[in-house]
Design a protein around this motif. Structure first.
Motif, PDB file in Angstrom:
ATOM      1  N   ARG A 499       1.145  -0.646  -0.007  1.00 50.14           N
ATOM      2  CA  ARG A 499      -0.088   0.124   0.164  1.00 50.14           C
ATOM      3  C   ARG A 499       0.870   0.722   0.033  1.00 50.14           C
ATOM      4  N   GLY A 500       0.351   1.877  -0.170  1.00 52.67           N
ATOM      5  CA  GLY A 500       0.502   3.304  -0.269  1.00 52.67           C
ATOM      6  C   GLY A 500       0.516   4.718  -0.343  1.00 52.67           C
ATOM      7  N   PRO A 501       0.344   6.104  -1.020  1.00 52.76           N
ATOM      8  CA  PRO A 501      -0.123   7.045  -0.907  1.00 52.76           C
ATOM      9  C   PRO A 501      -0.867   6.570  -1.923  1.00 52.76           C
ATOM     10  N   LYS A 502      -1.683   7.885  -2.903  1.00 54.97           N
ATOM     11  CA  LYS A 502      -2.452   7.636  -3.803  1.00 54.97           C
ATOM     12  C   LYS A 502      -1.376   7.253  -4.720  1.00 54.97           C
ATOM     13  N   ALA A 503      -1.929   6.644  -5.855  1.00 54.23           N
ATOM     14  CA  ALA A 503      -1.842   5.621  -7.033  1.00 54.23           C
ATOM     15  C   ALA A 503      -1.714   6.238  -8.135  1.00 54.23           C
ATOM     16  N   GLY A 504      -2.136   7.498  -7.834  1.00 52.27           N
ATOM     17  CA  GLY A 504      -2.556   8.204  -9.506  1.00 52.27           C
ATOM     18  C   GLY A 504      -1.421   9.415  -9.099  1.00 52.27           C
ATOM     19  N   SER A 505      -1.585   9.575  -8.103  1.00 50.16           N
ATOM     20  CA  SER A 505      -0.847  11.239  -7.509  1.00 50.16           C
ATOM     21  C   SER A 505       0.874  10.616  -8.062  1.00 50.16           C
ATOM     22  N   LEU A 506       1.390   9.777  -6.956  1.00 49.79           N
ATOM     23  CA  LEU A 506       2.328   8.357  -7.133  1.00 49.79           C
ATOM     24  C   LEU A 506       2.547   8.626  -8.209  1.00 49.79           C
ATOM     25  N   LEU A 507       2.654   8.304  -9.855  1.00 47.15           N
ATOM     26  CA  LEU A 507       2.763   8.799 -10.891  1.00 47.15           C
ATOM     27  C   LEU A 507       3.124   9.539 -11.492  1.00 47.15           C
ATOM     28  N   SER A 508       1.757  10.711 -11.669  1.00 46.98           N
ATOM     29  CA  SER A 508       2.417  11.895 -11.545  1.00 46.98           C
ATOM     30  C   SER A 508       3.553  12.993 -11.306  1.00 46.98           C
ATOM     31  N   TYR A 509       3.857  12.280 -10.390  1.00 43.08           N
ATOM     32  CA  TYR A 509       5.638  12.919  -9.726  1.00 43.08           C
ATOM     33  C   TYR A 509       6.116  12.287 -10.430  1.00 43.08           C
ATOM     34  N   LEU A 510       6.118  11.381 -10.996  1.00 43.46           N
ATOM     35  CA  LEU A 510       7.464  10.880 -12.124  1.00 43.46           C
ATOM     36  C   LEU A 510       7.438  10.500 -13.455  1.00 43.46           C
ATOM     37  N   ASP A 511       8.276  10.709 -14.190  1.00 44.30           N
ATOM     38  CA  ASP A 511       8.774  10.963 -15.555  1.00 44.30           C
ATOM     39  C   ASP A 511       7.541   9.517 -15.939  1.00 44.30           C
ATOM     40  N   LYS A 512       7.399  10.464 -17.667  1.00 46.35           N
ATOM     41  CA  LYS A 512       5.992   9.285 -17.903  1.00 46.35           C
ATOM     42  C   LYS A 512       7.475   8.353 -18.824  1.00 46.35           C
ATOM     43  N   GLU A 513       8.559   8.588 -18.966  1.00 47.42           N
ATOM     44  CA  GLU A 513       9.070   7.383 -20.233  1.00 47.42           C
ATOM     45  C   GLU A 513       9.873   6.801 -18.572  1.00 47.42           C
ATOM     46  N   PHE A 514       9.544   7.087 -17.758  1.00 48.38           N
ATOM     47  CA  PHE A 514      10.543   6.753 -16.776  1.00 48.38           C
ATOM     48  C   PHE A 514       9.742   5.591 -15.920  1.00 48.38           C
ATOM     49  N   VAL A 515       8.249   6.206 -15.823  1.00 52.08           N
ATOM     50  CA  VAL A 515       7.123   5.094 -15.541  1.00 52.08           C
ATOM     51  C   VAL A 515       7.032   3.544 -16.494  1.00 52.08           C
ATOM     52  N   ILE A 516       6.523   4.506 -17.424  1.00 51.70           N
ATOM     53  CA  ILE A 516       6.259   2.863 -18.264  1.00 51.70           C
ATOM     54  C   ILE A 516       7.125   1.956 -18.825  1.00 51.70           C
ATOM     55  N   GLN A 517       8.751   2.656 -18.495  1.00 49.41           N
ATOM     56  CA  GLN A 517       9.726   1.690 -18.663  1.00 49.41           C
ATOM     57  C   GLN A 517       9.700   0.817 -16.975  1.00 49.41           C
TER      58      GLN A 517
END
Length: 531
Positions: A499-517
């Motif tokens: 578990r963790g903080p709101k997942a959508g917010s979590l991903l939004s803080y990170l670079d899109k290419e980094f997340v997908i990779q």
């Protein structure tokens, strides 16, 4: 009508005094702030109504030290058990005595909250002689006091019991003395060895004047005397004192029987619980008022107290959900207050707790552009981030000096919350440079979820918290995987926990290419042949 305004509407007289009090037996806990803020709101409501009002606050420092708090040196303070708090030495050199030390800490919180009553100490009322008239009156009418105890609380006092406790001339204790006679302006007392369980009396007996600070009235009787000396018009009391047959009922009966007059206006208020536990000053249970005041901005702490009806319990748990919700609720009211739309009656009613939460007595609300506190908590934990630049980029409009003042204070709050209150589950530990160990142990449906999620994220997606959160949910529905399993896959992939903080917010803080990779790498590890 707001509850404080109802008290103001019903009050009358050319001198209205709102009173509250506290025994400083140790660190004052946040629960005691509820009475302070409730009485302050009534005081402000009376001022708004144009009525002549004074707010007084009594320090019951002639009460006995009945336990040594766990955070003090037991050997040093145990010899003072049973003595008046005003006669016990201060734990530190910053105050003259025990009572002023702990009350001084509490009064700092008053100032923090914009609460400025007239402070009085019971030692001064007794030693100055202001209580003498009532000490004599209650001793002369001891039979009526005994009658009130018997009728109201079923407490049977012997016929030679008198409502007074002297300070023993031999050992200095006040808790162990029992008065059994009153003649010619003097009381006869015994410092009884077995009067109290927590401390023994020395056995001394003698005659002494009860006046000018030589002792005190029992607190239910003392309460009535204070009402007269201070001139109290309104004084609420906590639920524990307000139950049928309880302390307040006994005091009311004594007031009517002995003084032949009605007691001040009263209503009960409920406790504040911290993590479901009732506050105790001497036992050190819960969070101290100073600790919570150091965490929350003062308007937010007042708001916490005032938005709930006094008769309802407040259970404050300084965890992620409770704290972020408190900020969100307050910010929503700020938005309503600043709205240009016509405010209907219901909206006006909703705004009253916000207005009474302001520090200035004029209740002028300084608006600001809110920045979501839960987002701030997450941003604080992302390494190598230019925090203020990120906040500015995420704000809908350019930030004013007032906006930055609020945001910087919330950065302080966020850092303190992460340091002192956040559980490990609530902390965001991002694995930016390596794959989390738990990401290599996903089940088949979690791998399938990540495969679909990688495709969906690669599309034309607005890289913003709420939209990403919606996409995470819709992807789980698309392949019919449980939301719990789906979100766990995301958290394992970036945080190494379920578990963790709101997942959508979590991903939004990170670079899109980094997340997908990162998601593709997690899929590959799980699909690779096991050795």
């Amino acid at each position: 009508m707001f509850w404080a305004d109802k008290f103001a509407a019903d009050a009358s007289g050319d001198r209205i005094i709102v009173n509250d009090s506290k025994t400083p037996s140790g660190r004052v806990h946040v629960g005691s702030l509820r009475g302070v803020v409730i009485h302050d709101a009534i005081y402000r409501a009376l001022k708004h109504a144009g009525k002549p009002v004074t707010f007084t606050y009594g320090v019951d420092d002639y009460d006995a030290l009945d336990t040594v708090p766990h955070y003090l040196d037991q050997d040093r303070f145990a010899p003072y058990l049973g003595q008046p708090l005003s006669n016990v030495p201060s734990p530190e050199d910053s105050a003259t005595d025990y009572a002023k030390y702990f009350m001084g800490e509490f009064l700092e919180v008053f100032e923090h909250l914009g609460v400025r009553p007239e402070i009085y100490y019971l030692r001064d009322l007794y030693r100055s002689g202001r209580m003498n008239q009532y000490i004599d009156l209650f001793l002369q009418n001891a039979h009526l006091v005994r009658e009130a105890y018997k009728e109201v609380s079923k407490a049977d006092r012997p016929s030679n019991w008198y409502p007074f406790q002297t300070i023993c001339e031999n050992c200095g204790k006040i808790a162990t003395t029992v008065v059994t006679d009153y003649q010619d302006g003097k009381v006869f007392y015994t410092c009884q060895p077995n009067a109290m369980e927590y401390v023994k009396g020395c056995g001394h007996t003698g005659w002494i004047s009860p006046f000018d600070g030589n002792g005190k009235l029992p607190w239910k009787v003392e309460w009535v005397a204070k009402w007269e000396v201070v001139g109290v018009s309104i004084e609420l009391a906590g639920k524990d004192h307000s139950q049928k047959g309880g302390s307040r009922d006994v005091a009311n009966s004594i007031c009517r029987k002995v003084l032949k007059k009605n007691p001040p206006t009263h209503a009960p208020y409920e406790f504040i619980l911290v993590n479901g536990t009732k506050m105790s000053s001497s036992k050190g249970v819960g969070s101290s008022a100073k600790e919570i005041a150091n965490l929350l901005p003062p308007e937010l702490l007042r708001f916490l107290m005032l938005r709930t009806q006094p008769r309802s319990v407040i259970n404050f748990m300084p965890n992620y959900d409770t704290v972020t919700r408190l900020f969100r609720d307050y910010d929503n009211l700020i938005d309503k207050y600043q709205s240009d739309t016509v405010k209907d009656e219901k909206t006006q009613e909703d705004l009253v707790p916000l207005i009474y939460s302001q520090l200035n007595e004029e209740e002028k609300v300084d608006g600001y552009q809110a920045f979501d506190f839960s987002t701030l908590i997450s941003l604080l934990q992302i390494p190598h981030l230019d925090l203020e630049a990120e906040i500015a980029a995420r704000s809908a409009n350019p930030l004013s000096d007032r906006d930055w003042e609020v945001i910087r204070d919330r950065i302080r709050v966020g850092k303190k919350w992460l340091q002192d209150y956040a559980d490990e589950e609530e902390k965001l530990v991002l694995y930016l440079d390596s794959m989390p160990e738990k990401a290599s142990h996903l089940n088949a449906e979690q791998v399938k979820y990540l495969e679909t999620l990688a495709v969906n994220l690669a599309g034309d997606v607005n890289w913003e918290g709420e939209e990403l959160q919606t996409l995470l949910f819709s992807t789980s529905r698309q392949i019919e995987v449980s939301q719990k399993s789906a979100f766990a896959a995301v958290y394992y992939t970036f945080l190494n926990k379920e578990r963790g903080p709101k997942a959508g917010s979590l991903l939004s803080y990170l670079d899109k290419e980094f997340v997908i990779q990162r998601i593709k790498d997690a899929i590959a590890i799980n699909l690779a042949p096991k050795e």
